[in-house]
Motif scaffolding. Structure first.
Motif, short mmCIF file in Angstrom:
data_model
loop_
_atom_site.label_atom_id
_atom_site.label_comp_id
_atom_site.label_asym_id
_atom_site.label_seq_id
_atom_site.Cartn_x
_atom_site.Cartn_y
_atom_site.Cartn_z
N ALA A 69 0.83 -1.21 0.00
CA ALA A 69 0.00 0.00 0.00
C ALA A 69 0.87 1.26 0.00
CB ALA A 69 -0.94 -0.01 1.20
N ALA A 70 1.94 1.25 0.77
CA ALA A 70 2.86 2.39 0.80
C ALA A 70 3.52 2.59 -0.56
CB ALA A 70 3.91 2.20 1.89
N ALA A 71 3.89 1.50 -1.20
CA ALA A 71 4.50 1.59 -2.54
C ALA A 71 3.50 2.16 -3.55
CB ALA A 71 4.99 0.22 -2.98
N GLY A 72 2.25 1.72 -3.45
CA GLY A 72 1.21 2.26 -4.32
C GLY A 72 1.05 3.76 -4.13
N ARG A 73 1.08 4.20 -2.88
CA ARG A 73 0.98 5.64 -2.60
C ARG A 73 2.20 6.39 -3.13
NH1 ARG A 73 -0.94 3.48 2.22
NH2 ARG A 73 1.04 3.87 3.27
N GLU A 74 3.37 5.77 -3.04
CA GLU A 74 4.58 6.42 -3.56
C GLU A 74 4.45 6.64 -5.07
OE1 GLU A 74 9.34 5.72 -4.34
OE2 GLU A 74 8.17 4.11 -3.45
N ILE A 75 3.98 5.64 -5.78
CA ILE A 75 3.80 5.78 -7.23
C ILE A 75 2.76 6.85 -7.53
CG2 ILE A 75 3.02 4.61 -9.33
CD1 ILE A 75 5.87 3.82 -8.37
N ASP A 76 1.68 6.89 -6.75
CA ASP A 76 0.68 7.95 -6.92
C ASP A 76 1.32 9.33 -6.76
OD1 ASP A 76 -1.34 6.11 -7.33
OD2 ASP A 76 -2.08 6.21 -5.25
N GLY A 77 2.21 9.46 -5.78
CA GLY A 77 2.90 10.73 -5.56
C GLY A 77 3.79 11.11 -6.73
N ASP A 117 20.35 -0.75 -9.96
CA ASP A 117 20.99 -1.86 -10.66
C ASP A 117 19.98 -2.99 -10.93
OD1 ASP A 117 23.13 -3.07 -11.99
OD2 ASP A 117 23.77 -4.14 -10.18
N TYR A 118 18.79 -2.60 -11.35
CA TYR A 118 17.71 -3.51 -11.75
C TYR A 118 17.11 -4.33 -10.60
CZ TYR A 118 19.03 -1.83 -16.25
OH TYR A 118 19.30 -0.99 -17.28
N ALA A 119 17.36 -3.91 -9.38
CA ALA A 119 16.72 -4.56 -8.23
C ALA A 119 15.31 -4.03 -8.03
CB ALA A 119 17.55 -4.36 -6.96
N LYS A 120 14.98 -2.91 -8.68
CA LYS A 120 13.65 -2.33 -8.56
C LYS A 120 13.03 -2.25 -9.94
CE LYS A 120 14.54 0.49 -4.53
NZ LYS A 120 14.35 1.79 -3.92
N GLY A 121 11.72 -2.39 -9.98
CA GLY A 121 10.95 -2.24 -11.21
C GLY A 121 9.61 -1.66 -10.80
N CYS A 122 8.57 -2.42 -10.94
CA CYS A 122 7.28 -2.05 -10.37
C CYS A 122 7.28 -2.56 -8.93
CB CYS A 122 6.14 -2.68 -11.15
SG CYS A 122 4.54 -2.48 -10.33
N PRO A 123 6.96 -1.71 -7.97
CA PRO A 123 6.99 -2.16 -6.58
C PRO A 123 5.89 -3.15 -6.21
CG PRO A 123 6.20 0.09 -6.71
CD PRO A 123 6.62 -0.30 -8.09
N ILE A 124 4.98 -3.41 -7.11
CA ILE A 124 3.87 -4.33 -6.84
C ILE A 124 4.04 -5.66 -7.57
CG2 ILE A 124 1.34 -4.57 -6.92
CD1 ILE A 124 2.47 -2.21 -5.17
N ALA A 125 4.64 -5.62 -8.75
CA ALA A 125 4.66 -6.78 -9.65
C ALA A 125 5.28 -8.03 -9.04
CB ALA A 125 5.38 -6.42 -10.94
N THR A 126 6.39 -7.88 -8.32
CA THR A 126 7.07 -9.07 -7.80
C THR A 126 6.13 -9.88 -6.91
OG1 THR A 126 9.14 -7.84 -7.88
CG2 THR A 126 9.15 -9.86 -6.61
N VAL A 127 5.44 -9.21 -6.01
CA VAL A 127 4.51 -9.91 -5.12
C VAL A 127 3.29 -10.39 -5.90
CG1 VAL A 127 2.99 -9.67 -3.10
CG2 VAL A 127 5.29 -8.68 -3.06
N ALA A 128 2.78 -9.55 -6.80
CA ALA A 128 1.60 -9.94 -7.58
C ALA A 128 1.84 -11.25 -8.33
CB ALA A 128 1.22 -8.83 -8.55
N LEU A 186 1.26 -2.70 -20.86
CA LEU A 186 2.51 -2.42 -21.55
C LEU A 186 3.60 -1.97 -20.57
CD1 LEU A 186 1.15 -0.60 -24.72
CD2 LEU A 186 2.40 -2.77 -24.69
N ILE A 187 3.23 -1.11 -19.65
CA ILE A 187 4.19 -0.62 -18.65
C ILE A 187 4.71 -1.78 -17.80
CG2 ILE A 187 4.43 0.74 -16.53
CD1 ILE A 187 2.45 2.77 -17.83
N GLU A 188 3.78 -2.58 -17.28
CA GLU A 188 4.18 -3.69 -16.42
C GLU A 188 5.06 -4.69 -17.17
OE1 GLU A 188 3.70 -4.15 -13.01
OE2 GLU A 188 3.12 -2.05 -13.22
N GLY A 189 4.67 -5.02 -18.39
CA GLY A 189 5.47 -5.94 -19.19
C GLY A 189 6.86 -5.40 -19.49
N ALA A 190 6.93 -4.13 -19.79
CA ALA A 190 8.23 -3.51 -20.08
C ALA A 190 9.14 -3.55 -18.86
CB ALA A 190 8.03 -2.06 -20.54
N LEU A 191 8.58 -3.31 -17.69
CA LEU A 191 9.39 -3.33 -16.47
C LEU A 191 9.90 -4.74 -16.16
CD1 LEU A 191 7.33 -0.86 -14.27
CD2 LEU A 191 9.56 -0.45 -15.32
N VAL A 192 9.06 -5.73 -16.37
CA VAL A 192 9.49 -7.12 -16.14
C VAL A 192 10.60 -7.48 -17.11
CG1 VAL A 192 8.77 -9.54 -16.29
CG2 VAL A 192 7.32 -7.89 -15.09
N LEU A 193 10.41 -7.16 -18.38
CA LEU A 193 11.44 -7.47 -19.38
C LEU A 193 12.74 -6.71 -19.10
CD1 LEU A 193 9.32 -7.51 -22.66
CD2 LEU A 193 10.36 -9.47 -21.49
#
Length: 191
Positions: A61-69, A100-111, A160-167
């Motif tokens: 939830a905090a990550a979602g709020r960060e992206i909203d910000g 160094d590619y340790a971050k992408g979408c803050p939700i996708a990994t758990v999802a 498209l955004i989520e797929g691009a971040l995973v790739l």
């Protein structure tokens, strides 16, 4: 005492956000969260009596709020959907390469990890994604798109955004994000 407790709780959430985004739900152990947060186990259970899932849910939830910000800040410069999405993608790509590619979408990994189970965490991920899609659809409607078209387009752009971040994370390259950024700009009618 409440201020100290709030700070400890915030450290737990930030530690979980960082670790889960990089390592996933299953790759993040409680001992590692405790070490990164610099807080004892007893404090963890005081703040998160339902355990790891409660902490991860609050971290998501905090990550979602960060992206909203981030989106709010970018929208101040140019609220047009194509410009906003392009700036947002660039911000995410910059964040990813800086980590160094340790971050992408803050939700996708758990999802991705919890998608096969009917869990509270899966529901939280879904709510966050729905909110992001709704927000994009709203921007598209404000830009003159019909409601149904805005909804479809928002879902497509989010995918498209989520797929691009995973790739990009898998390839350790921002090229997929840059390519998708150009296609989204064309799709949204950017000049």
């Amino acid at each position: 005492m409440a201020v100290k407790g709030d700070a400890t709780r915030a450290r737990f959430i930030e530690a979980a956000r960082t670790l889960v985004e990089a390592k996933g739900y299953h790759g993040t152990g409680l001992n590692e969260v405790l070490a990164v947060a610099g807080a004892p186990r007893g404090s963890f259970y005081h703040h998160f009596p339902r355990g790891k899932d409660q902490l991860i849910g609050e971290a998501l939830a905090a990550a979602g709020r960060e992206i909203d910000g981030v989106v709010d800040e970018l929208a101040k410069s140019d609220p047009a959907p194509a410009a906003l999405v392009t700036a947002f993608l660039n911000a995410l790509a910059d964040r990813m390469t800086a980590a160094d590619y340790a971050k992408g979408c803050p939700i996708a990994t758990v999802a991705l990890e919890v998608s096969t189970a009917d869990t509270e965490l899966g529901a939280i991920c879904g709510v966050i994604y729905d909110a992001w899609q709704d927000r994009l659809a709203e921007a598209l409607r404000a830009d003159g798109r019909a409601a149904a078209e805005a909804e479809d387009l928002a879902g497509t752009v989010l995918a498209l955004i989520e797929g691009a971040l995973v790739l990009a994370r898998a390839k350790r390259s921002r090229v997929p994000v840059d390519r998708v950024g150009r296609r989204i700009a064309a799709l949204l009618g950017a000049d």
